[in-house]
Design an enzyme around this catalytic site. Structure first.
Site, PDB file in Angstrom:
ATOM      1  N   ARG A 148      10.420  23.118 -23.580  1.00  0.00           N
ATOM      2  CA  ARG A 148       9.805  24.399 -23.243  1.00  0.00           C
ATOM      3  C   ARG A 148       8.366  24.473 -23.787  1.00  0.00           C
ATOM      4  NH1 ARG A 148      13.967  28.978 -24.649  1.00  0.00           N
ATOM      5  NH2 ARG A 148      12.505  30.149 -23.335  1.00  0.00           N
ATOM      6  N   ARG A 166      19.932  38.266 -20.554  1.00  0.00           N
ATOM      7  CA  ARG A 166      18.538  37.889 -20.795  1.00  0.00           C
ATOM      8  C   ARG A 166      18.287  36.468 -20.269  1.00  0.00           C
ATOM      9  NH1 ARG A 166      17.039  35.166 -26.459  1.00  0.00           N
ATOM     10  NH2 ARG A 166      14.798  35.060 -26.246  1.00  0.00           N
ATOM     11  N   HIS A 194      20.104  25.937 -31.230  1.00  0.00           N
ATOM     12  CA  HIS A 194      19.369  26.576 -30.133  1.00  0.00           C
ATOM     13  C   HIS A 194      20.146  26.342 -28.849  1.00  0.00           C
ATOM     14  CE1 HIS A 194      16.018  27.375 -32.696  1.00  0.00           C
ATOM     15  NE2 HIS A 194      16.103  26.139 -33.140  1.00  0.00           N
ATOM     16  N   GLU A 237      21.063  24.233 -37.675  1.00  0.00           N
ATOM     17  CA  GLU A 237      20.217  25.064 -36.799  1.00  0.00           C
ATOM     18  C   GLU A 237      20.688  24.882 -35.360  1.00  0.00           C
ATOM     19  OE1 GLU A 237      16.109  23.999 -37.302  1.00  0.00           O
ATOM     20  OE2 GLU A 237      15.477  25.031 -35.472  1.00  0.00           O
ATOM     21  N   ALA A 268      13.445  33.475 -32.046  1.00  0.00           N
ATOM     22  CA  ALA A 268      11.983  33.330 -32.157  1.00  0.00           C
ATOM     23  C   ALA A 268      11.519  33.166 -33.600  1.00  0.00           C
ATOM     24  CB  ALA A 268      11.294  34.525 -31.505  1.00  0.00           C
ATOM     25  N   TYR A 295      19.559  30.847 -20.771  1.00  0.00           N
ATOM     26  CA  TYR A 295      20.533  31.030 -21.853  1.00  0.00           C
ATOM     27  C   TYR A 295      21.982  31.174 -21.373  1.00  0.00           C
ATOM     28  CZ  TYR A 295      16.281  31.785 -24.544  1.00  0.00           C
ATOM     29  OH  TYR A 295      15.048  31.632 -25.136  1.00  0.00           O
ATOM     30  N   ASN A 346      21.113  30.421 -35.495  1.00  0.00           N
ATOM     31  CA  ASN A 346      20.180  30.398 -34.373  1.00  0.00           C
ATOM     32  C   ASN A 346      19.129  31.462 -34.697  1.00  0.00           C
ATOM     33  OD1 ASN A 346      18.688  30.566 -32.072  1.00  0.00           O
ATOM     34  ND2 ASN A 346      20.446  30.624 -30.659  1.00  0.00           N
ATOM     35  N   PRO A 379      16.620  37.490 -33.260  1.00  0.00           N
ATOM     36  CA  PRO A 379      16.231  38.532 -32.315  1.00  0.00           C
ATOM     37  C   PRO A 379      16.494  38.184 -30.857  1.00  0.00           C
ATOM     38  CG  PRO A 379      14.308  37.454 -33.261  1.00  0.00           C
ATOM     39  CD  PRO A 379      15.491  36.999 -34.056  1.00  0.00           C
ATOM     40  N   ASN A 380      16.893  39.204 -30.137  1.00  0.00           N
ATOM     41  CA  ASN A 380      17.128  39.172 -28.683  1.00  0.00           C
ATOM     42  C   ASN A 380      18.429  38.481 -28.297  1.00  0.00           C
ATOM     43  OD1 ASN A 380      14.560  40.457 -27.978  1.00  0.00           O
ATOM     44  ND2 ASN A 380      13.646  38.554 -28.726  1.00  0.00           N
TER      45      ASN A 380
HETATM   46  C1  DQA Z   1      16.435  30.034 -28.872  1.00  0.00           C
HETATM   47  C2  DQA Z   1      15.090  29.360 -28.563  1.00  0.00           C
HETATM   48  C3  DQA Z   1      13.936  30.169 -29.121  1.00  0.00           C
HETATM   49  O1  DQA Z   1      12.689  29.522 -28.829  1.00  0.00           O
HETATM   50  C4  DQA Z   1      13.905  31.543 -28.505  1.00  0.00           C
HETATM   51  O2  DQA Z   1      12.889  32.326 -29.084  1.00  0.00           O
HETATM   52  C5  DQA Z   1      15.230  32.236 -28.562  1.00  0.00           C
HETATM   53  C6  DQA Z   1      16.455  31.471 -28.409  1.00  0.00           C
HETATM   54  C7  DQA Z   1      17.616  29.302 -28.208  1.00  0.00           C
HETATM   55  O3  DQA Z   1      18.742  29.591 -28.590  1.00  0.00           O
HETATM   56  O4  DQA Z   1      17.414  28.496 -27.297  1.00  0.00           O
HETATM   57  O5  DQA Z   1      15.277  33.460 -28.661  1.00  0.00           O
HETATM   58  O6  DQA Z   1      16.638  29.974 -30.281  1.00  0.00           O
END
Ligand code: DQA
Length: 158
Positions: A108, A19, A101, A99, A78, A24, A75, A11-12
């Site tokens: 964080r 964003r 990120h 995985e 959240a 990011y 990825n 998501p997002n």
């Molecule tokens: C994320 C880190 C997560 O904590 C966050 O909710 C994201 C992006 C990252 O790519 O750094 O949406 O996965």
């Protein structure tokens, strides 16, 4: 082993580039996909690249990867920190899982330090920006190559 790999985004991440760019970066998800496609070509991988804001869609893609794909780079955004369902789906996948990120989640908020997906992941990349996707693809290519080699009988030593 299949040279098909799934790159899944939670998501997002569709908002990547606009964003919280201080966290990011300014690259869009389309930019990331384009770079992954070029690299996948160089590595001899076939690529499925998906993003969804819906947990069930990510789970359905993991199910689709079962028996078909050689590996998954994910990825989970959240859902990393919340989704036992996604962990269960990944546990039902046979191949390597990396995985990714973009940000350094360990630097964080405390709630980002726990990852359900890490319980399954063969490797975790965090804090290397969008370059992490390329590194995940390289690692999957290595692991898929090694699994392929294992099937080739080696020379008999006497
Ligand atoms: C994320 C880190 C997560 O904590 C966050 O909710 C994201 C992006 C990252 O790519 O750094 O949406 O996965």
């Amino acid at each position: 082993m299949s040279r098909l790999v799934y790159v899944l985004n939670g998501p997002n991440l569709n908002l990547l580039g606009t964003r919280q760019p201080e966290i990011y970066g300014r690259e869009t998800l389309a930019d990331v996909e384009a770079r992954c496609r070029v690299l996948a070509g160089e590595l001899g991988l076939d690529l499925r690249f998906h993003q969804s804001n819906r947990e069930y869609e990510l789970i359905d893609w993991v199910h689709a990867a079962r028996g078909e794909a050689g590996g998954i780079a994910i990825n989970p955004a959240a859902f990393t920190h919340t989704s036992v369902a996604l962990l269960d789906a990944l546990n039902a996948f046979e191949g390597p899982v990396i995985e990714v990120h973009i940000s350094n989640v360990h630097q964080r908020e405390a709630f980002r330090h726990r990852s359900y997906v890490s319980l399954r992941a063969d490797g975790v990349i965090a804090g290397l920006g969008t370059e992490g996707y390329a590194l995940a693809l390289r690692r999957l290519a290595t692991l898929i190559g090694q699994a392929g080699d294992a099937k080739v009988p080696g020379p008999v030593s006497r």
